[in-house]
Design a protein around this motif. Structure first.
Motif, PDB file in Angstrom:
ATOM      1  N   LEU A 165       1.447 -25.534 -16.256  1.00 53.90           N
ATOM      2  CA  LEU A 165       2.410 -25.092 -15.261  1.00 53.90           C
ATOM      3  C   LEU A 165       2.862 -26.263 -14.397  1.00 53.90           C
ATOM      4  O   LEU A 165       3.986 -26.284 -13.894  1.00 53.90           O
ATOM      5  N   GLY A 166       1.963 -27.211 -14.225  1.00 54.10           N
ATOM      6  CA  GLY A 166       2.225 -28.354 -13.359  1.00 54.10           C
ATOM      7  C   GLY A 166       1.171 -28.420 -12.274  1.00 54.10           C
ATOM      8  O   GLY A 166       0.707 -27.383 -11.775  1.00 54.10           O
ATOM      9  N   ALA A 167       0.808 -29.626 -11.909  1.00 51.73           N
ATOM     10  CA  ALA A 167      -0.222 -29.773 -10.891  1.00 51.73           C
ATOM     11  C   ALA A 167       0.318 -29.421  -9.509  1.00 51.73           C
ATOM     12  O   ALA A 167      -0.442 -28.991  -8.635  1.00 51.73           O
ATOM     13  N   THR A 168       1.589 -29.574  -9.293  1.00 55.29           N
ATOM     14  CA  THR A 168       2.184 -29.324  -7.977  1.00 55.29           C
ATOM     15  C   THR A 168       3.445 -28.467  -8.145  1.00 55.29           C
ATOM     16  O   THR A 168       3.936 -28.248  -9.256  1.00 55.29           O
ATOM     17  N   VAL A 169       3.953 -28.038  -7.005  1.00 53.37           N
ATOM     18  CA  VAL A 169       5.182 -27.265  -7.011  1.00 53.37           C
ATOM     19  C   VAL A 169       6.324 -28.084  -7.603  1.00 53.37           C
ATOM     20  O   VAL A 169       7.162 -27.581  -8.358  1.00 53.37           O
ATOM     21  N   LEU A 200      -3.441 -24.226  -7.523  1.00 47.49           N
ATOM     22  CA  LEU A 200      -4.899 -24.139  -7.615  1.00 47.49           C
ATOM     23  C   LEU A 200      -5.354 -23.422  -8.883  1.00 47.49           C
ATOM     24  O   LEU A 200      -6.281 -23.873  -9.565  1.00 47.49           O
ATOM     25  N   TRP A 201      -4.684 -22.298  -9.182  1.00 48.23           N
ATOM     26  CA  TRP A 201      -5.198 -21.479 -10.277  1.00 48.23           C
ATOM     27  C   TRP A 201      -4.152 -20.434 -10.642  1.00 48.23           C
ATOM     28  O   TRP A 201      -3.332 -20.025  -9.816  1.00 48.23           O
ATOM     29  N   ALA A 202      -4.187 -19.984 -11.889  1.00 43.16           N
ATOM     30  CA  ALA A 202      -3.302 -18.903 -12.355  1.00 43.16           C
ATOM     31  C   ALA A 202      -4.073 -18.038 -13.330  1.00 43.16           C
ATOM     32  O   ALA A 202      -4.866 -18.558 -14.143  1.00 43.16           O
ATOM     33  N   ASN A 203      -3.869 -16.744 -13.259  1.00 41.94           N
ATOM     34  CA  ASN A 203      -4.566 -15.875 -14.211  1.00 41.94           C
ATOM     35  C   ASN A 203      -3.857 -15.898 -15.562  1.00 41.94           C
ATOM     36  O   ASN A 203      -2.772 -16.470 -15.720  1.00 41.94           O
ATOM     37  N   ASP A 204      -4.471 -15.238 -16.545  1.00 44.70           N
ATOM     38  CA  ASP A 204      -3.923 -15.274 -17.900  1.00 44.70           C
ATOM     39  C   ASP A 204      -2.538 -14.651 -17.965  1.00 44.70           C
ATOM     40  O   ASP A 204      -1.678 -15.101 -18.727  1.00 44.70           O
ATOM     41  N   ALA A 205      -2.330 -13.594 -17.172  1.00 46.62           N
ATOM     42  CA  ALA A 205      -1.024 -12.940 -17.190  1.00 46.62           C
ATOM     43  C   ALA A 205       0.064 -13.893 -16.717  1.00 46.62           C
ATOM     44  O   ALA A 205       1.147 -13.963 -17.307  1.00 46.62           O
ATOM     45  N   GLY A 207       4.485 -18.891 -21.006  1.00 46.11           N
ATOM     46  CA  GLY A 207       4.311 -19.402 -22.359  1.00 46.11           C
ATOM     47  C   GLY A 207       3.348 -20.581 -22.439  1.00 46.11           C
ATOM     48  O   GLY A 207       3.477 -21.414 -23.344  1.00 46.11           O
ATOM     49  N   VAL A 208       2.378 -20.673 -21.526  1.00 51.57           N
ATOM     50  CA  VAL A 208       1.406 -21.775 -21.530  1.00 51.57           C
ATOM     51  C   VAL A 208      -0.001 -21.187 -21.549  1.00 51.57           C
ATOM     52  O   VAL A 208      -0.198 -19.984 -21.314  1.00 51.57           O
ATOM     53  N   GLY A 209      -0.981 -22.072 -21.815  1.00 50.02           N
ATOM     54  CA  GLY A 209      -2.350 -21.594 -21.896  1.00 50.02           C
ATOM     55  C   GLY A 209      -3.271 -22.129 -20.825  1.00 50.02           C
ATOM     56  O   GLY A 209      -4.443 -21.739 -20.763  1.00 50.02           O
ATOM     57  N   ASP A 210      -2.740 -23.020 -19.968  1.00 53.07           N
ATOM     58  CA  ASP A 210      -3.613 -23.640 -18.971  1.00 53.07           C
ATOM     59  C   ASP A 210      -2.803 -23.920 -17.714  1.00 53.07           C
ATOM     60  O   ASP A 210      -1.588 -24.154 -17.766  1.00 53.07           O
TER      61      ASP A 210
END
Length: 505
Positions: A57-61, A39-44, A50-53
């Motif tokens: 990370l990936g839309a799913t697990v 759903l969401w990830a904070n900046d940390a 090593g990503v910005g959005d």
């Protein structure tokens, strides 16, 4: 909660509020929908990958698992169901799981994450409304631990680390294993009392007190018991350190066994030297190089001089007045101070009863323990000197009238009187032809008047020639000049040969 309610979670005010709360946290937070979508990830959290959005990370697990490979710190790779994201979706609650994170396609991990889970339940029916993965980047900590581990293992100085909580060894390096002969598994998980690193320590009670308090243990000698039997002498010291969050004690060692072996060998060598020194038939003494004090004398020295050990040891030889004169003492002491060893140096010494003893003295610089010393050897030649003097006097008496001796007997007597004359000092070549003629006539027993008539010169001229001959060959009497010439195979016949040569030329 209905399926529609799960899908609408992305749009709820609760989610917006939750994002606002966690956005500024230092810890990474990833929110996961129960349907395994991210759903969401904070900046940390994004920075820890090593990503910005969130899309990166990936839309799913499943997509996350394809982009990032995880493995435990023991290099065991995580299976799909073991991923923290998979476990939190499955409702597993865990904390402080440490994993290494590698970007897909790369060989080496980039980060080390410490992960824990959190499940946010619906307040009405207890169903999970949102799954939370909380991450800490502990890369720096584990890099430091890796560096310490590498340094600890590569350090040749023997060392072990015990955990203070239970005093069990948690690390041992190769240096300790090589020094003691233990195997690694024989040390790890054992306590400091199973393998007693403080055995027979000089200040064992202090060391145990410091260990219980987690304080520095000062250096002290101890004996390690070896697995194959026997002990090893070491210096041990303890330094408190932290490994992770656990207080530990780092024990370091220095192997003193070579020193103990060397000291034992030195002690045995010195004991053998002492026995040989005391039993030697040659008078001997040991003196300090600095101050010229005698530290020891053997029985032969006492028999020769009459001085007992307690009468002469610890006293300067000048005070004892061992030497015949101050000049003799100064000359010998100057040679020793200059670092020269004497070899067969002839000198006279005074016995306790003031008798004069002719000696040949030899010295050798030695070390006894940490002290620079001088070994003295004395050879009593008093009797030999007296015999030689009597022989020389007898030869001189006989040689006053040489007319009835054959040439071979004269040469032998001359060599007995001055055995080194043929090899030392000036030679016949140092004399002029006229001086050799004069010397030849002297060897034939001619006096100055006869020499003057034979050579047709004045008496003063003959006397001048004789004086120059004496000065050149180092004698002051005619008999000594004859002996000098005989020792070199020169006699009065040389004059006859010269005269014959002149007559035929």
């Amino acid at each position: 909660m209905s399926e529609a309610a799960f899908k609408s979670l992305r749009e709820t005010a609760d989610l917006r509020h939750l994002r606002q709360i966690v956005a500024g946290l230092d810890e990474g937070v990833i929110l996961i929908d129960p349907d395994q979508s991210l759903l969401w990830a904070n900046d940390a959290a994004l920075a820890m990958h090593g990503v910005g959005d969130i899309a990166d990370l990936g839309a799913t697990v499943e997509e996350y698992r394809s982009r990032f490979q995880l493995r435990y710190r023991n290099n065991h790779r995580l299976e799909a169901d073991d991923y923290p994201l998979e476990r939190v979706v499955a409702g597993d609650r865990f904390s402080e799981v440490v994993v290494e994170v590698t970007v897909a396609g790369e060989e080496e991990p980039r980060w080390v994450h410490q992960v824990r889970s959190l499940v946010l339940n619906d307040s009405d029916d207890g169903e999970p409304a949102c799954l939370v993965l909380i991450l800490q980047d502990v890369s720096a900590q584990y890099e430091a631990e890796d560096r310490f581990e590498q340094s600890f293992n590569a350090n040749p100085a023997p060392a072990v680390i015990c955990r203070l909580r239970d005093l069990r060894f948690v690390k041992v390096n190769q240096g300790f294993l090589d020094m003691t002969g233990f195997e690694r598994e024989q040390v790890l998980a054992k306590t400091v009392y199973d393998i007693d690193v403080l055995r027979a320590a000089e200040r064992r009670d202090l060391a145990k007190e410091r260990l219980s308090e987690g304080r520095t243990i000062p250096q002290m000698e101890a004996e390690l018991e070896l697995p194959g039997g026997g002990t090893k002498l070491v210096i041990v010291a303890g330094q408190p350190i932290d490994m992770g969050d656990q207080p530990c004690m780092l024990f370091t060692f220095a192997d003193l066994e070579p020193r103990r072996t060397a000291e034992a060998a030195l002690r045995h060598s010195e004991e053998r030297f002492t026995r040989m020194f005391q039993l030697a038939p040659v008078p001997m003494a040991i003196g300090a190089r600095d101050g010229h004090l005698l530290c020891g004398v053997n029985a032969s020295f006492t028999a020769m001089t009459g001085y007992d050990a307690d009468e002469i040891i610890g006293r300067p030889l000048g005070e004892v007045e061992l030497w015949e004169s101050g000049e003799v003492r100064k000359g010998i002491e100057q040679a020793i101070d200059a670092g020269r060893d004497l070899r067969g140096h002839e000198a006279r010494i005074h016995a306790k009863d003031n008798a004069i003893i002719d000696c040949l003295i030899s010295t050798e610089a030695i070390r006894l323990g940490d002290d620079a010393c001088v070994l003295w050897a004395f050879q009593d030649i008093t009797q030999r000197k007296a015999t030689e003097l009597e022989l020389v006097e007898a030869i001189e008496a006989v040689m006053k009238d040489t007319s009835w001796f054959s040439r071979s007997i004269m040469e032998k007597l001359a060599r007995l009187r001055t055995p080194q004359a043929a090899n030392d000092g000036p030679g016949l070549d140092d004399l002029t032809p006229r001086e050799r003629e004069v010397l030849a006539l002297i060897c034939r027993g001619c006096d100055d008047k006869t020499i003057a008539r034979t050579l047709d010169v004045s008496g003063n001229t003959v006397r001048n020639h004789v004086a120059r001959i004496y000065a050149k060959i180092g004698v002051n009497r005619r008999i000594a000049a004859v002996a000098w010439a005989r020792a070199r195979g020169f006699d009065g016949d040389a004059l006859d040969r010269n005269i014959e040569q002149e007559a035929t030329s």
